[in-house]
Motif scaffolding. Sequence first.
Motif, PDB file in Angstrom:
ATOM      1  N   MET A 127      19.029  -4.484 -29.465  1.00 29.62           N
ATOM      2  CA  MET A 127      18.558  -3.150 -29.118  1.00 29.62           C
ATOM      3  C   MET A 127      18.699  -2.888 -27.620  1.00 29.62           C
ATOM      4  O   MET A 127      19.032  -1.782 -27.192  1.00 29.62           O
ATOM      5  N   GLN A 128      18.443  -3.915 -26.809  1.00 25.33           N
ATOM      6  CA  GLN A 128      18.518  -3.754 -25.363  1.00 25.33           C
ATOM      7  C   GLN A 128      19.951  -3.619 -24.869  1.00 25.33           C
ATOM      8  O   GLN A 128      20.225  -2.888 -23.914  1.00 25.33           O
ATOM      9  N   THR A 129      20.875  -4.334 -25.500  1.00 25.35           N
ATOM     10  CA  THR A 129      22.254  -4.338 -25.019  1.00 25.35           C
ATOM     11  C   THR A 129      23.112  -3.257 -25.651  1.00 25.35           C
ATOM     12  O   THR A 129      24.214  -2.982 -25.179  1.00 25.35           O
ATOM     13  N   ARG A 130      22.620  -2.626 -26.701  1.00 22.33           N
ATOM     14  CA  ARG A 130      23.423  -1.611 -27.388  1.00 22.33           C
ATOM     15  C   ARG A 130      23.856  -0.474 -26.478  1.00 22.33           C
ATOM     16  O   ARG A 130      25.019  -0.074 -26.512  1.00 22.33           O
ATOM     17  N   PRO A 131      22.963   0.102 -25.640  1.00 23.73           N
ATOM     18  CA  PRO A 131      23.406   1.227 -24.792  1.00 23.73           C
ATOM     19  C   PRO A 131      24.585   0.886 -23.901  1.00 23.73           C
ATOM     20  O   PRO A 131      25.552   1.649 -23.823  1.00 23.73           O
ATOM     21  N   VAL A 132      24.536  -0.271 -23.220  1.00 19.94           N
ATOM     22  CA  VAL A 132      25.625  -0.606 -22.301  1.00 19.94           C
ATOM     23  C   VAL A 132      26.898  -0.933 -23.080  1.00 19.94           C
ATOM     24  O   VAL A 132      28.012  -0.636 -22.619  1.00 19.94           O
ATOM     25  N   ILE A 133      26.756  -1.522 -24.267  1.00 24.47           N
ATOM     26  CA  ILE A 133      27.932  -1.816 -25.081  1.00 24.47           C
ATOM     27  C   ILE A 133      28.587  -0.523 -25.549  1.00 24.47           C
ATOM     28  O   ILE A 133      29.807  -0.380 -25.520  1.00 24.47           O
ATOM     29  N   ASP A 134      27.772   0.448 -25.957  1.00 26.41           N
ATOM     30  CA  ASP A 134      28.315   1.742 -26.369  1.00 26.41           C
ATOM     31  C   ASP A 134      28.971   2.463 -25.200  1.00 26.41           C
ATOM     32  O   ASP A 134      29.999   3.129 -25.353  1.00 26.41           O
ATOM     33  N   LEU A 135      28.378   2.325 -24.008  1.00 24.97           N
ATOM     34  CA  LEU A 135      28.980   2.924 -22.811  1.00 24.97           C
ATOM     35  C   LEU A 135      30.336   2.289 -22.513  1.00 24.97           C
ATOM     36  O   LEU A 135      31.306   2.985 -22.165  1.00 24.97           O
ATOM     37  N   LYS A 153      37.320  -3.829 -30.618  1.00 25.61           N
ATOM     38  CA  LYS A 153      38.188  -5.011 -30.676  1.00 25.61           C
ATOM     39  C   LYS A 153      38.474  -5.543 -29.275  1.00 25.61           C
ATOM     40  O   LYS A 153      38.510  -6.758 -29.058  1.00 25.61           O
ATOM     41  N   VAL A 154      38.681  -4.635 -28.329  1.00 33.32           N
ATOM     42  CA  VAL A 154      38.940  -5.053 -26.953  1.00 33.32           C
ATOM     43  C   VAL A 154      37.731  -5.784 -26.390  1.00 33.32           C
ATOM     44  O   VAL A 154      37.857  -6.848 -25.764  1.00 33.32           O
ATOM     45  N   LEU A 155      36.538  -5.247 -26.607  1.00 33.71           N
ATOM     46  CA  LEU A 155      35.319  -5.877 -26.105  1.00 33.71           C
ATOM     47  C   LEU A 155      35.131  -7.275 -26.703  1.00 33.71           C
ATOM     48  O   LEU A 155      34.836  -8.230 -25.981  1.00 33.71           O
ATOM     49  N   VAL A 156      35.306  -7.384 -28.012  1.00 33.09           N
ATOM     50  CA  VAL A 156      35.111  -8.672 -28.684  1.00 33.09           C
ATOM     51  C   VAL A 156      36.157  -9.689 -28.224  1.00 33.09           C
ATOM     52  O   VAL A 156      35.839 -10.847 -27.947  1.00 33.09           O
ATOM     53  N   THR A 157      37.407  -9.251 -28.137  1.00 35.87           N
ATOM     54  CA  THR A 157      38.477 -10.149 -27.695  1.00 35.87           C
ATOM     55  C   THR A 157      38.229 -10.625 -26.268  1.00 35.87           C
ATOM     56  O   THR A 157      38.407 -11.806 -25.942  1.00 35.87           O
ATOM     57  N   LEU A 158      37.813  -9.694 -25.409  1.00 34.30           N
ATOM     58  CA  LEU A 158      37.525 -10.038 -24.014  1.00 34.30           C
ATOM     59  C   LEU A 158      36.378 -11.045 -23.939  1.00 34.30           C
ATOM     60  O   LEU A 158      36.435 -12.012 -23.167  1.00 34.30           O
ATOM     61  N   ASN A 163      35.009 -16.399 -22.764  1.00 37.04           N
ATOM     62  CA  ASN A 163      33.769 -17.130 -23.009  1.00 37.04           C
ATOM     63  C   ASN A 163      32.591 -16.488 -22.279  1.00 37.04           C
ATOM     64  O   ASN A 163      31.791 -17.157 -21.619  1.00 37.04           O
ATOM     65  N   THR A 164      32.505 -15.164 -22.414  1.00 37.44           N
ATOM     66  CA  THR A 164      31.459 -14.384 -21.747  1.00 37.44           C
ATOM     67  C   THR A 164      30.688 -13.599 -22.795  1.00 37.44           C
ATOM     68  O   THR A 164      31.281 -13.032 -23.709  1.00 37.44           O
ATOM     69  N   LYS A 165      29.376 -13.568 -22.668  1.00 36.03           N
ATOM     70  CA  LYS A 165      28.571 -12.824 -23.628  1.00 36.03           C
ATOM     71  C   LYS A 165      28.985 -11.353 -23.638  1.00 36.03           C
ATOM     72  O   LYS A 165      29.329 -10.787 -22.608  1.00 36.03           O
ATOM     73  N   LEU A 166      28.890 -10.761 -24.819  1.00 30.15           N
ATOM     74  CA  LEU A 166      29.382  -9.404 -25.015  1.00 30.15           C
ATOM     75  C   LEU A 166      28.716  -8.410 -24.079  1.00 30.15           C
ATOM     76  O   LEU A 166      29.380  -7.537 -23.502  1.00 30.15           O
ATOM     77  N   HIS A 167      27.407  -8.517 -23.878  1.00 29.72           N
ATOM     78  CA  HIS A 167      26.738  -7.532 -23.029  1.00 29.72           C
ATOM     79  C   HIS A 167      27.093  -7.712 -21.556  1.00 29.72           C
ATOM     80  O   HIS A 167      27.073  -6.752 -20.787  1.00 29.72           O
ATOM     81  N   HIS A 168      27.463  -8.939 -21.148  1.00 32.36           N
ATOM     82  CA  HIS A 168      27.918  -9.146 -19.776  1.00 32.36           C
ATOM     83  C   HIS A 168      29.296  -8.508 -19.569  1.00 32.36           C
ATOM     84  O   HIS A 168      29.578  -7.927 -18.514  1.00 32.36           O
ATOM     85  N   VAL A 169      30.141  -8.630 -20.584  1.00 30.62           N
ATOM     86  CA  VAL A 169      31.449  -7.977 -20.533  1.00 30.62           C
ATOM     87  C   VAL A 169      31.268  -6.466 -20.393  1.00 30.62           C
ATOM     88  O   VAL A 169      31.910  -5.812 -19.567  1.00 30.62           O
ATOM     89  N   ALA A 170      30.364  -5.922 -21.207  1.00 34.52           N
ATOM     90  CA  ALA A 170      30.104  -4.482 -21.164  1.00 34.52           C
ATOM     91  C   ALA A 170      29.566  -4.061 -19.804  1.00 34.52           C
ATOM     92  O   ALA A 170      29.961  -3.017 -19.259  1.00 34.52           O
TER      93      ALA A 170
END
Length: 207
Positions: A127-135, A153-158, A163-170
């Motif tokens: 819930m906390q990371t969803r906004p930045v991931i959507d952005l 797909k780009v976010l997940v592949t990155l 080897n970086t958590k998804l919300h850090h990538v976002a």
Amino acid sequence: MVVSGVLDIHTEEALQDALCEALNQSVRGIDLDLSEVEFCDCSGLNTLLSVRRRALDEGRTVALQVASGVVHRLLSITGTRSLFTVPDEEHENGGAVSGAPAETEGMSLAEADQDLRIELVQLRRAMQTRPVIDLARGVLMASFGLSAEDAWKVLVTLSQNTNTKLHHVADDLVGAVTGAALPEPFQQQVAATVNKLQTEPVTPGVG
């Protein structure tokens, strides 16, 4: 219960209604077949976790039997796969109905409490990371003309390739819009993934 198609912010309400209806009609809970899910983001995951929480409160289960590759990747990234797994004891008993809920049968109170704590942490994190991931998805869609699915797909592949958590990538992608430097490995992975998506041949539909 078989769920197919796209699970995102546009379909989460319909998914919630369908799962709750199935849960209401069940005795012990619902078994999910997500093998035909083509896309699933944090909205879909939040819905699954929410319904699972309700099922647990009612002494029932939400168990994942089959999942597509995209669902497996999302559950792996968020560490929530174990929350939808039926204990081995139930399989060994041939799925026989017992007095205790399948999710807590054969578990000590400490183990059940640990499971609940894991779920709560994962739900809050999603819930906390969803906004930045959507952005971040929006940034990729606007920058490269991608669809919502391709941006995911780009976010997940990155995330996987660096080897970086998804919300850090976002966070880094959104930060780049305001002038922060995007790490060189991220730039290379984004460029390579976007190029691959844009050059993939389109498979004609059968009509």
